[in-house]
Design a protein around this motif. Structure first.
Motif, PDB file in Angstrom:
ATOM      1  N   UNK B  77       1.052  -1.159  -0.315  1.00 13.82           N
ATOM      2  CA  UNK B  77       0.432   0.263   0.141  1.00 13.82           C
ATOM      3  C   UNK B  77       1.148   1.322  -0.410  1.00 13.82           C
ATOM      4  N   UNK B  79       0.691   5.544   0.575  1.00 12.82           N
ATOM      5  CA  UNK B  79      -0.390   6.401   0.904  1.00 12.82           C
ATOM      6  C   UNK B  79       1.088   7.472   0.278  1.00 12.82           C
ATOM      7  N   UNK B 115      19.849   6.916   0.441  1.00 17.27           N
ATOM      8  CA  UNK B 115      19.757   7.408   1.538  1.00 17.27           C
ATOM      9  C   UNK B 115      20.281   7.843   2.386  1.00 17.27           C
ATOM     10  N   UNK B 118      20.766   8.179   7.026  1.00 18.72           N
ATOM     11  CA  UNK B 118      19.243   7.893   7.649  1.00 18.72           C
ATOM     12  C   UNK B 118      19.678   7.590   9.535  1.00 18.72           C
ATOM     13  N   UNK B 120      19.449   6.509  12.955  1.00 23.08           N
ATOM     14  CA  UNK B 120      18.796   5.318  13.640  1.00 23.08           C
ATOM     15  C   UNK B 120      17.388   4.737  14.345  1.00 23.08           C
ATOM     16  N   UNK B 121      16.990   4.159  14.031  1.00 23.29           N
ATOM     17  CA  UNK B 121      15.550   4.500  14.982  1.00 23.29           C
ATOM     18  C   UNK B 121      15.307   4.838  16.403  1.00 23.29           C
ATOM     19  N   UNK B 125      11.845   1.286  19.324  1.00 24.86           N
ATOM     20  CA  UNK B 125      11.398   0.753  17.517  1.00 24.86           C
ATOM     21  C   UNK B 125      12.669   0.561  17.377  1.00 24.86           C
ATOM     22  N   UNK B 126      11.965  -0.764  15.312  1.00 32.02           N
ATOM     23  CA  UNK B 126      12.775  -0.863  14.271  1.00 32.02           C
ATOM     24  C   UNK B 126      11.932   0.247  13.238  1.00 32.02           C
ATOM     25  N   UNK B 127      12.958   0.631  12.418  1.00 30.54           N
ATOM     26  CA  UNK B 127      12.134   0.838  10.920  1.00 30.54           C
ATOM     27  C   UNK B 127      11.969  -0.307   9.955  1.00 30.54           C
ATOM     28  N   UNK B 128      10.653  -0.177   9.800  1.00 31.75           N
ATOM     29  CA  UNK B 128       9.627  -0.914   9.060  1.00 31.75           C
ATOM     30  C   UNK B 128      10.043  -0.958   8.201  1.00 31.75           C
ATOM     31  N   UNK B 129      10.262   0.226   6.998  1.00 34.05           N
ATOM     32  CA  UNK B 129      10.007   0.675   6.065  1.00 34.05           C
ATOM     33  C   UNK B 129      10.496   2.180   5.798  1.00 34.05           C
ATOM     34  N   UNK B 130      11.009   2.355   4.862  1.00 36.24           N
ATOM     35  CA  UNK B 130      11.324   3.982   4.436  1.00 36.24           C
ATOM     36  C   UNK B 130      10.259   4.446   2.355  1.00 36.24           C
ATOM     37  N   UNK B 131       9.419   5.335   2.989  1.00 41.67           N
ATOM     38  CA  UNK B 131       8.909   5.862   1.763  1.00 41.67           C
ATOM     39  C   UNK B 131       9.496   6.535   1.316  1.00 41.67           C
ATOM     40  N   UNK B 132       9.594   6.776   0.188  1.00 43.55           N
ATOM     41  CA  UNK B 132       9.886   8.454  -0.904  1.00 43.55           C
ATOM     42  C   UNK B 132       9.241   8.589  -2.199  1.00 43.55           C
TER      43      UNK B 132
END
Lengths: 141, 141
Positions: B77, B79, B115, B118, B120-121, B125-132
């Motif tokens: 998905x 957004x 990128x 970046x 760190x989270x 938490x941890x990074x699930x995804x990076x959207x550009x």
DNA sequence: GTGATTGCAAATCTTTTGCACTAAA
DNA sequence: TTTAGTGCAAAAGATTTGCAATCAC
């Protein structure tokens, strides 16, 4: 003593600067938004704060005002979830962490994040903005 | 001749692989989505295509199916606009151009975009995804 | 058969709009 | 006074949900 009126005057100046008539609700919302640190709010949230602060304002007016502020460059809209808009009081070039569990949105600290090898815009278009959303989930999910 | 059934079989395998029961509408939607090149669709769009292709399916079922496919990892998905969801058949790590004028979404060609720095989270938490999202407007606007 | 899936309509949620009323200039 | 802004309620658009009917296994 004029000191007590400074926040009020700042909000007033901001509205004048944007060419918006300083009505009671616009002034009140501007103060909620711009006094203090940068923030990320939804319309619903801000409306709740306004009601708590005894500022008589309808949700529709909050939406209208947020859109006017955005059009005037006072706010920036950030889209992270389908069907929900966040408004960011920080209009400078920066990116976001989005906590998927809580729905919290935060600025990515520092201005170090950069994008390498961004392709050029297709013919006939130009880049209006680049949004980077770093989606976070609770550790161990 | 079995050749004629290959697309059907591919869609069937895909559903089996995802643990989804291959019903008429899931199969039909899978074929619309996954035969041919990668695509970005909205529920409304896909429903229109299904109806044109004489696949009896309700808009509600299209939504449910898109969500199931996304949960199963068959779709992703994206957004980009408040109040509208796009579903991308390309689930690999990549980013998007968004044409604000037309509402078109396109993959950014090549896998060069990267990128830098970046952060760190945040703890816990941890990074699930990076959207550009690279937002484009018509030239000269 | 029996449990998962679908269709439909109604519900929900966010956001926008129309219009009579009110307030700023 | 004159025009812009507000409140409210209603409308609009996207998506989800409840439930009886239907379908895959």
């Amino acid at each position: 003593m004029t000191t007590a009126h400074r926040p009020f005057k700042r909000a007033l100046d901001r509205l004048h600067g944007a060419g918006l008539r300083p009505t009671r609700q616009r002034l009140g919302l501007a103060r909620l938004l711009f006094e203090g640190c940068d923030r990320h709010v939804t319309a619903e949230q801000l409306h709740g704060e306004a009601v708590s602060a005894d500022l008589p304002v309808s949700l529709a007016t909050v939406y209208n005002t947020l859109n006017q502020f955005t059009a005037a460059g006072l706010l920036r809209e950030v889209v992270v979830e389908a069907g929900k808009s966040y408004f960011d009081t920080n209009t400078s070039d920066h990116h976001h962490f989005f906590l998927e569990n809580t729905g919290r949105l935060e600025d990515i600290p520092g201005d170090h994040l950069a994008i390498q090898n961004l392709p050029s815009a297709p013919t006939g278009t130009r880049i209006a903005r680049v949004d980077v959303i770093v989606r976070l989930v609770e550790d161990g999910e």
